[in-house]
Motif scaffolding. Structure first.
Motif, PDB file in Angstrom:
ATOM      1  N   SER A  96       0.873  -1.233   0.013  1.00 43.39           N
ATOM      2  CA  SER A  96      -0.014  -0.117  -0.049  1.00 43.39           C
ATOM      3  C   SER A  96       0.827   1.190  -0.148  1.00 43.39           C
ATOM      4  N   THR A  99       2.570   1.785  -3.430  1.00 40.71           N
ATOM      5  CA  THR A  99       1.512   2.329  -4.441  1.00 40.71           C
ATOM      6  C   THR A  99       1.039   3.711  -4.100  1.00 40.71           C
ATOM      7  N   SER A 135      -2.858  -4.101  -6.707  1.00 42.67           N
ATOM      8  CA  SER A 135      -2.245  -2.645  -6.651  1.00 42.67           C
ATOM      9  C   SER A 135      -2.271  -2.027  -7.716  1.00 42.67           C
TER      10      SER A 135
END
Length: 294
Positions: A96, A99, A135
């Motif tokens: 995360s 990303t 992602s």
């Protein structure tokens, strides 16, 4: 200028990846970021021109900051195996964070056949692979086989007593050195294959326990007999040796995974990435004679 970041830079694999980036892949130090929970452990790298940053996998906001301005990130799986669920949470934080920071490509160290592997931590790897795929970021997933190096944990004792208790049965396993895994990771980070890909990195041969024992015996100059036991007997023996319960479960599950045939796959992916053949187990054991004989 392409900026490359290595997480877990203070660990064995991370250190080796950085060495191969600099020496084998010929990446300029100024194009590399070494990240660790404790950047103080990276002072020597900083002195050589490598940028160092703090990357704590428990802190997603901090990971976004660490990954900002980076083009490609190598996410090395953490060693949080004692607390169920912690490792996958950390890995999802890293994916995360990458990303949100705008990273263009993720390289990740996984294990072979995570969807059917019996190894206790396989679900962590499968879940991380799924998070990476979801992602939308380009990726190279490196499914690293068991390290040659892992044998140094128990093989010296086995050679000392002349017996290796294992529940792998007639199962075969292909292993390769940690350093070869690092070389491949550096190659994938410096020059990733086009698009997104999953590569399984293996050694050059798939071996039974008897064949592994013969190689260890030859290097150490000591006899070694393989003793077949059940998973239950292996659990009792390892527990009696004082190993933590999660380590016992991991080792027994690894033997079960070998017995099931999930570790015997051979591929040419390592040679495709690096242009070299992987080190054989026999050659690795030759370099570790002193450790094996200890």
């Amino acid at each position: 200028m392409t900026k490359l970041l290595v997480t877990g830079a203070a660990g064995h694999l991370g250190r080796a990846v950085l060495r191969h980036l600099l020496e084998t892949s010929k990446v300029a130090a100024t194009d590399i970021v070494a990240a660790s929970r404790d950047p103080n452990k990276l002072a020597d790298l900083a002195a050589s021109g490598v940028e160092t940053r703090t990357a704590d996998f428990d802190d997603e906001a901090g990971l976004v900051k660490a990954f900002t301005g980076v083009d490609r990130v190598l996410i090395i799986s953490t060693d949080e195996l004692a607390t169920p669920g912690k490792r996958i949470t950390q890995h999802r934080n890293a994916v995360s964070g990458a990303t949100k920071a705008g990273v263009k490509h993720i390289v990740y160290t996984s294990l072979p056949n995570p969807d059917k592997s019996l190894v206790t931590f396989a679900p962590d790897h499968l879940g991380t692979e799924e998070a990476i795929k979801a992602s939308g970021v380009g990726y190279t997933i490196l499914r690293n086989s068991w390290y040659h190096d892992n044998y140094l944990m128990g093989m010296p004792h086995n050679l000392q007593v002349g017996k290796w208790y294992t529940s792998v049965g007639t199962g075969k396993i292909t292993t390769l050195s940690r350093d070869d895994c690092a070389r491949a990771a550096a190659a994938a980070l410096a020059n990733p294959p086009a698009g997104s890909s999953i590569l399984t990195l293996t050694g050059p041969e798939s071996l039974t326990a008897a064949e592994i024992a013969a190689r260890a015996s030859a290097a150490a100059g000591k006899p070694l007999d393989v003793v077949d036991v059940t998973d239950e007997q292996l659990t009792q023996g390892l527990t009696g040796a004082g190993l933590p319960a999660f380590v016992v479960a991991m080792l027994v599950s690894a033997d079960a995974n070998i017995r099931a045939g999930n570790f015997e796959q051979l591929t040419g992916d390592y040679e495709m990435l690096t242009g070299r053949k992987p080190q054989t187990l026999a050659d690795y054991f030759e370099t570790q004679k002193a450790a094996l004989a200890a």
